[in-house]
Design a protein around this motif. Structure first.
Motif, PDB file in Angstrom:
ATOM      1  N   HIS A 270       1.034  -1.186  -0.057  1.00 54.03           N
ATOM      2  CA  HIS A 270      -0.086   0.036  -0.072  1.00 54.03           C
ATOM      3  C   HIS A 270       0.819   1.285  -0.197  1.00 54.03           C
ATOM      4  CE1 HIS A 270      -3.277   2.990   1.145  1.00 54.03           C
ATOM      5  NE2 HIS A 270      -2.628   3.128   2.045  1.00 54.03           N
ATOM      6  N   ASP A 271       1.946   1.272   0.872  1.00 55.96           N
ATOM      7  CA  ASP A 271       2.491   2.347   0.890  1.00 55.96           C
ATOM      8  C   ASP A 271       3.307   2.634  -0.417  1.00 55.96           C
ATOM      9  OD1 ASP A 271       2.325   2.650   3.762  1.00 55.96           O
ATOM     10  OD2 ASP A 271       3.913   1.148   4.074  1.00 55.96           O
ATOM     11  N   ARG A 274       1.035   3.944  -3.194  1.00 62.92           N
ATOM     12  CA  ARG A 274       0.769   5.353  -2.986  1.00 62.92           C
ATOM     13  C   ARG A 274       1.761   6.076  -3.439  1.00 62.92           C
ATOM     14  NH1 ARG A 274      -1.011   7.292   2.654  1.00 62.92           N
ATOM     15  NH2 ARG A 274      -1.165   9.039   1.447  1.00 62.92           N
ATOM     16  N   ARG A 278       0.474   8.231  -6.963  1.00 58.71           N
ATOM     17  CA  ARG A 278       0.158   9.607  -6.718  1.00 58.71           C
ATOM     18  C   ARG A 278       0.483  10.657  -7.749  1.00 58.71           C
ATOM     19  NH1 ARG A 278       4.181  13.370  -4.938  1.00 58.71           N
ATOM     20  NH2 ARG A 278       6.203  12.443  -4.757  1.00 58.71           N
ATOM     21  N   SER A 366      -3.687   5.626 -10.774  1.00 58.61           N
ATOM     22  CA  SER A 366      -3.573   7.065 -10.721  1.00 58.61           C
ATOM     23  C   SER A 366      -4.561   7.687 -11.520  1.00 58.61           C
ATOM     24  CB  SER A 366      -2.085   7.286 -11.260  1.00 58.61           C
ATOM     25  OG  SER A 366      -1.865   8.571 -11.161  1.00 58.61           O
ATOM     26  N   GLN A 369      -8.028   7.687  -9.764  1.00 56.92           N
ATOM     27  CA  GLN A 369      -8.221   9.003  -8.711  1.00 56.92           C
ATOM     28  C   GLN A 369      -8.318  10.307  -9.368  1.00 56.92           C
ATOM     29  OE1 GLN A 369      -8.328   7.836  -5.585  1.00 56.92           O
ATOM     30  NE2 GLN A 369      -8.222   5.598  -6.443  1.00 56.92           N
TER      31      GLN A 369
END
Length: 393
Positions: A270-271, A274, A278, A366, A369
């Protein structure tokens, strides 16, 4: 010939082209020399600018390394506390009191105005403070980056002797957890494939990139290129900076680092997800056609070889299996140098298609989002469009 055979042949052709014609991106020997001789007769003044937002968790490992730089000339550090809520500024002052070394100034710029990313607003504030000291060079480095004691000396010597306006090193990211081992070396490998380091160093070449964790920038070149004002809305600010400097006639250099390390952990998928998602769609300029082309390209180059090999072996198709296997072999061989640089086991090399599939999904996410209005993010701020007003998150 069947579609799978033609596709496998196309993938093999793509890999042969990447191997020989893409600036030898897979080599890892573009680095600063251990020592640059002859050293400059006089060491110029340098100001180090560190944008920091909620970095208390990593500052204790990074900031002391900056304050302890063994630099023969005048140097000082400006840490810009960008609205932190975790005591970043207070911790920085305490670390400076305990560690000593280079002078440290901690300041805060206030909230960024519309049209600015938070990080670049902080960088602008730090550069403004630094210019009052009249430095020849600015070192822009992130708050999670630790430097060996001679890091600044080597950067300045390389810039002076090579005539560079930008000398940037891609910090060695942390590789400890399983997901870091799978994803991090591939991240740098993909970056080098997109921006071959050898081409970046060509004075009149078009390829331009930098690594934001460690950028030594000549102050005169920054003014000429209007850094950071000219790139104030850039989410991928390091590449934008390099393009602006090179576009204004500057000479830039980027290579892999020895002794410049990120201390930020990414223990979970998950880290890492992101970190990539992003800004992945921003890299594609928020263009749906570029997104489709990128997905198709990743599938052809990275996913087709293992699929063709397995399908060919299962169906008795020697041509598909041969072309797919050869493409996978070339892919694996080009990944080995990066794994060695990261001191990782070589059995990870054949897993590159799996990692590439993860990056494909991250890129698509990405874009999703972005169209949901969430946009790119940096330290709790979201930027849905280049001219968007930062939203607190």
């Amino acid at each position: 010939m069947s579609v799978i055979v033609w596709t496998a042949v196309a993938s093999l052709a793509a890999w042969l082209w990447l191997l020989l014609c893409q600036g030898f991106f897979w080599r890892t020997d573009v680095r600063l020399p251990p020592a640059v001789e002859p050293a400059p007769d006089d060491w110029p003044a340098v100001c180090v600018v560190v944008p920091a937002r909620d970095e208390a968790a990593v500052l204790g490992k990074s900031l002391p390394s900056l304050l302890a730089q063994d630099y023969p000339g005048r140097a000082e550090v400006f840490l810009v506390d960008d609205g932190s809520s975790d005591g970043t500024g207070e911790l920085a002052r305490e670390l400076a009191r305990r560690a000593g070394g280079l002078p440290l100034t901690v300041s805060s710029p206030g909230e960024p105005p519309a049209g600015w990313t938070g990080k670049l607003w902080a960088v602008r504030h730090g550069i403004g403070l630094a210019r009052a000291r009249g430095p020849e060079f600015l070192l822009l480095t992130d708050a999670d980056i630790a430097h060996v004691p001679d890091s600044l000396r080597r950067l300045v010597a390389a810039a002076r002797t090579g005539g560079f306006d930008v000398v940037s090193q891609m910090a060695r990211l942390r590789v400890e957890s399983l997901w870091e081992r799978l994803v991090v070396p591939a991240f740098v490998y993909f970056f080098a494939q997109l921006y071959p380091f050898r081409r970046i160093g060509r004075r009149h070449g078009r390829t331009a990139a930098a690594a934001g964790g460690c950028v030594l920038l000549r102050a005169e070149a920054a003014e000429r290129a209007r850094i950071p004002d000219a790139i104030r809305h850039a989410v991928i600010d390091d590449v934008a900076l390099a393009r602006a400097v090179k576009g204004s006639g500057g000479h830039i250099w980027l290579g892999l680092a020895d002794g410049v390390d990120s201390v930020r952990p990414y223990p979970r998928l998950h880290d890492l997800w992101r970190m990539v998602s992003r800004s992945a769609y921003a890299q594609l300029r928020h263009n749906p056609l570029l997104l489709l082309g990128t997905v198709a390209g990743l599938a052809l180059v990275y996913l087709v070889p293992p699929v063709a090999l397995v399908t060919g072996l299962a169906a008795g198709g020697a041509a598909a299996a041969g072309a797919g296997g050869a493409a996978w072999l070339v892919m694996t061989a080009t990944y080995v140098p990066m794994l060695r640089y990261y001191r990782q086991p070589l059995w990870l090399a054949p897993l590159l298609p799996f990692t590439a599939f993860l990056y494909l999904l991250m890129t698509v996410d990405s874009a999703v989002q972005h169209y949901r209005g969430r946009g790119a993010a940096w330290k709790g701020r979201t930027y849905a469009r280049p001219d968007a007003v930062p939203e607190e998150g």
